[in-house]
Design an enzyme around this catalytic site. Structure first.
Site, PDB file in Angstrom:
ATOM      1  N   HIS A  68       0.832  -1.202   0.000  1.00 24.50           N
ATOM      2  CA  HIS A  68       0.000   0.000   0.000  1.00 24.50           C
ATOM      3  C   HIS A  68       0.864   1.248   0.000  1.00 24.50           C
ATOM      4  O   HIS A  68       2.003   1.221   0.471  1.00 24.50           O
ATOM      5  CB  HIS A  68      -0.892   0.056   1.246  1.00 24.50           C
ATOM      6  N   HIS A  70       1.110   4.797   1.811  1.00 26.20           N
ATOM      7  CA  HIS A  70       0.628   5.445   3.032  1.00 26.20           C
ATOM      8  C   HIS A  70       0.859   6.948   2.953  1.00 26.20           C
ATOM      9  O   HIS A  70       1.672   7.428   2.167  1.00 26.20           O
ATOM     10  CB  HIS A  70       1.291   4.813   4.259  1.00 26.20           C
ATOM     11  N   HIS A  86      -3.691   4.915   4.838  1.00 30.89           N
ATOM     12  CA  HIS A  86      -3.524   4.827   3.393  1.00 30.89           C
ATOM     13  C   HIS A  86      -3.623   6.204   2.751  1.00 30.89           C
ATOM     14  O   HIS A  86      -4.429   7.034   3.152  1.00 30.89           O
ATOM     15  CB  HIS A  86      -4.596   3.931   2.774  1.00 30.89           C
ATOM     16  N   HIS A  94     -12.891   1.386   0.589  1.00 29.59           N
ATOM     17  CA  HIS A  94     -12.298   0.152   0.095  1.00 29.59           C
ATOM     18  C   HIS A  94     -13.395  -0.809  -0.340  1.00 29.59           C
ATOM     19  O   HIS A  94     -14.210  -1.223   0.462  1.00 29.59           O
ATOM     20  CB  HIS A  94     -11.461  -0.444   1.233  1.00 29.59           C
ATOM     21  N   HIS A 103      -8.777   1.834  -3.300  1.00 31.47           N
ATOM     22  CA  HIS A 103      -8.765   3.288  -3.245  1.00 31.47           C
ATOM     23  C   HIS A 103      -7.324   3.693  -3.487  1.00 31.47           C
ATOM     24  O   HIS A 103      -6.479   2.843  -3.762  1.00 31.47           O
ATOM     25  CB  HIS A 103      -9.345   3.835  -1.946  1.00 31.47           C
ATOM     26  N   ASP A 106      -4.286   1.690  -2.171  1.00 38.05           N
ATOM     27  CA  ASP A 106      -4.084   0.296  -2.539  1.00 38.05           C
ATOM     28  C   ASP A 106      -3.456   0.182  -3.913  1.00 38.05           C
ATOM     29  O   ASP A 106      -3.828   0.883  -4.836  1.00 38.05           O
ATOM     30  CB  ASP A 106      -5.416  -0.456  -2.579  1.00 38.05           C
ATOM     31  N   HIS A 149       2.798  -5.237   3.917  1.00 36.49           N
ATOM     32  CA  HIS A 149       2.094  -5.744   5.095  1.00 36.49           C
ATOM     33  C   HIS A 149       2.332  -7.241   5.264  1.00 36.49           C
ATOM     34  O   HIS A 149       2.716  -7.926   4.321  1.00 36.49           O
ATOM     35  CB  HIS A 149       0.593  -5.461   4.960  1.00 36.49           C
ATOM     36  N   ARG A 166       2.602  -3.961   9.560  1.00 32.44           N
ATOM     37  CA  ARG A 166       3.497  -3.378   8.559  1.00 32.44           C
ATOM     38  C   ARG A 166       4.875  -3.995   8.752  1.00 32.44           C
ATOM     39  O   ARG A 166       5.450  -3.892   9.833  1.00 32.44           O
ATOM     40  CB  ARG A 166       3.527  -1.867   8.736  1.00 32.44           C
TER      41      ARG A 166
END
Length: 176
Positions: A68, A70, A86, A94, A103, A106, A149, A166
């Site tokens: 992702h 962030h 995010h 999402h 979104h 992602d 992740h 994470r």
């Protein structure tokens, strides 16, 4: 005291100064929470619009992992929580407002890390930009971060995708 020094060393290892210019883009190093090299992520402009992201990961646990973007250009170990949530400038939910289940935070798929702890993946994301003046820019508000992740994104749980902790992070900032 040793733990604080180790955390500081990891934080310094993934600071914005640690990126290299790529053709029309940048390459950023990723580090694990213990400071181990986790590979690189390269970001370059796509031909028509968007961003091409090339991942070369290593030293990660085998299995599927969500990747992702962030909202903050910070990767403080050990949990990388300083990277914030995010990156989602369009504020989409999402799996609800976006039929693809993504979104802006992602990326289009999970990454499968092999038994040797490595993975490579290249994909285009049309809803992100490298234009520092755009609201959907990876460089917006001082930059963002890329996060690996511990688990795969389930593509429906809002906002995290139920991707777990994470485990690796890299700082994305505009080249100077």
């Amino acid at each position: 005291m040793r733990i604080s020094a180790a955390i500081l060393a990891v934080s310094l290892a993934v600071t914005p100064a640690a990126f290299a210019k790529a053709k029309g883009g940048i390459t950023v190093p990723l580090k694990t929470s213990s400071g181990q090299d986790a590979g690189t992520a390269s970001f370059s402009p796509a031909k028509k619009n968007g961003v091409v992201i090339k991942l070369k990961l290593k030293n990660l646990p085998p299995g599927d992992h969500a990747v992702h973007i962030h909202e903050h250009a910070v990767c403080d170990a050990p949990d990388f929580k300083t990277a914030g949530g995010h990156f989602n400038p369009a504020e989409k939910k999402h799996g609800i407002e976006n039929p693809m289940g993504h979104h802006n935070g992602d990326l289009p798929h999970n990454v499968a890390v092999g038994p040797d702890g490595t993975a490579s993946s290249t994909f285009k994301v049309d809803y992100l930009s490298l234009d520092p003046t755009a609201s959907d820019s990876l460089f917006a508000n001082g930059g963002t971060s890329i996060m690996v992740h511990e688990k795969a994104d389930d593509m429906k749980t809002d906002p995290t995708g139920n991707a777990g902790n994470r485990i690796a992070c890299g700082v994305i900032v505009a080249p100077k």
